[in-house]
Design an enzyme around this catalytic site. Structure first.
Site, PDB file in Angstrom:
ATOM      1  N   LEU A 141       0.866  -1.176   0.000  1.00 58.13           N
ATOM      2  CA  LEU A 141       0.000   0.000   0.000  1.00 58.13           C
ATOM      3  C   LEU A 141       0.902   1.225   0.000  1.00 58.13           C
ATOM      4  O   LEU A 141       1.970   1.214   0.612  1.00 58.13           O
ATOM      5  CB  LEU A 141      -0.888   0.036   1.246  1.00 58.13           C
ATOM      6  CG  LEU A 141      -1.907  -1.084   1.444  1.00 58.13           C
ATOM      7  CD1 LEU A 141      -2.684  -0.847   2.746  1.00 58.13           C
ATOM      8  CD2 LEU A 141      -2.856  -1.191   0.273  1.00 58.13           C
ATOM      9  N   ASP A 142       0.476   2.289  -0.659  1.00 59.41           N
ATOM     10  CA  ASP A 142       1.234   3.538  -0.618  1.00 59.41           C
ATOM     11  C   ASP A 142       1.377   4.008   0.828  1.00 59.41           C
ATOM     12  O   ASP A 142       0.513   3.740   1.673  1.00 59.41           O
ATOM     13  CB  ASP A 142       0.522   4.625  -1.432  1.00 59.41           C
ATOM     14  CG  ASP A 142       0.500   4.332  -2.920  1.00 59.41           C
ATOM     15  OD1 ASP A 142       1.294   3.486  -3.372  1.00 59.41           O
ATOM     16  OD2 ASP A 142      -0.316   4.958  -3.625  1.00 59.41           O
ATOM     17  N   ARG A 143       2.433   4.740   1.084  1.00 64.48           N
ATOM     18  CA  ARG A 143       2.721   5.177   2.455  1.00 64.48           C
ATOM     19  C   ARG A 143       1.543   5.903   3.119  1.00 64.48           C
ATOM     20  O   ARG A 143       1.226   5.630   4.282  1.00 64.48           O
ATOM     21  CB  ARG A 143       3.969   6.061   2.460  1.00 64.48           C
ATOM     22  CG  ARG A 143       4.452   6.412   3.856  1.00 64.48           C
ATOM     23  CD  ARG A 143       5.852   7.018   3.820  1.00 64.48           C
ATOM     24  NE  ARG A 143       6.408   7.094   5.160  1.00 64.48           N
ATOM     25  CZ  ARG A 143       7.696   7.207   5.434  1.00 64.48           C
ATOM     26  NH1 ARG A 143       8.576   7.281   4.452  1.00 64.48           N
ATOM     27  NH2 ARG A 143       8.122   7.253   6.681  1.00 64.48           N
TER      28      ARG A 143
END
Length: 225
Positions: free
Chosen positions: A58-60
């Site tokens: 998942l993106d940060r």
């Protein structure tokens, strides 16, 4: 502190908080994988190296369900499931514009600019792009905010963020893709709500849901959990 949603001898499913990297990058910051190794080391009193395989990311600034493998066999089988699109991923996203239409399928060709860490969506086939598809539907409206349920068919970098922005519905707090203002904790209102996958050894169907973040942006929709 690791928020464990499901665990057995082969898999570990956690609720990732926004702001935490899943896998290491040039920042050298602590990652979800690091925390998972420490969790396993302490819980099972394991000396030496602990195996944790990152199956997907998942993106940060995104929160929610992340699946990790605890054995190399599980990692190989789970990687194959993701590669063959045999998992079901459901995201919730808050946007500030009502989507038109209120449900539909988006198909774009996405081109990532690695230097700027930004992705551009093209409505027509682009030889440099990756075909990207998702389904979305409006499931709730609260206080001039709109909650979308999103099911990505493909898994591309920043896919949901840039495809919703192309619908003129940037995700709340996502400055990179057109949101007018940040959220206080610098997250974006995109949450990996649910993941369904075939267990790598038992071959049973596992469905795991992640509670919504506790920040105020999600409060109007918390009763839907």
């Amino acid at each position: 502190m690791l928020n464990v949603l499901f665990e057995d001898n082969h898999v570990l499913v956690v609720n990732k908080p926004a702001g935490l990297l899943v896998h290491g990058d040039e920042t050298g910051d602590t990652t979800l994988a690091d925390l998972a190794r420490e969790y396993i080391r302490h819980k099972y009193n394991k000396p030496g190296n602990v195996f944790v395989g990152v199956v997907h990311r998942l993106d940060r600034p995104v929160s929610g369900v992340v699946l990790l493998a605890k054995t190399s066999k599980a990692l190989a089988r789970l990687n194959e499931l993701f590669r063959n699109k045999k998992t079901q991923k459901t995201y919730w996203a808050i946007v500030q514009q009502r989507p038109q239409p209120e449900q539909g399928t988006l198909v774009h060709w996405l081109v990532k600019d690695a230097a700027r860490n930004v992705t551009k969506a093209y409505a027509k086939e682009n030889p440099q792009g990756q075909r990207s598809e998702l389904h979305y539907q409006l499931i709730s409206t609260q206080q001039d905010k709109y909650l979308l349920e999103v099911n990505p068919i493909t898994g591309r970098p920043h896919q949901i963020r840039v495809q919703l922005a192309s619908l003129r519905c940037p995700i709340l707090g996502d400055l990179k893709y057109g949101a007018p203002a940040p959220l206080p904790d610098k997250s974006i209102a995109l949450h990996a709500r649910r993941l369904q996958f075939e267990h790598p050894t038992l071959k049973t169907t596992v469905t795991v849901s992640a509670p919504l973040p506790t920040i105020a942006a999600w409060a109007p929709f918390r009763q839907l959990q």
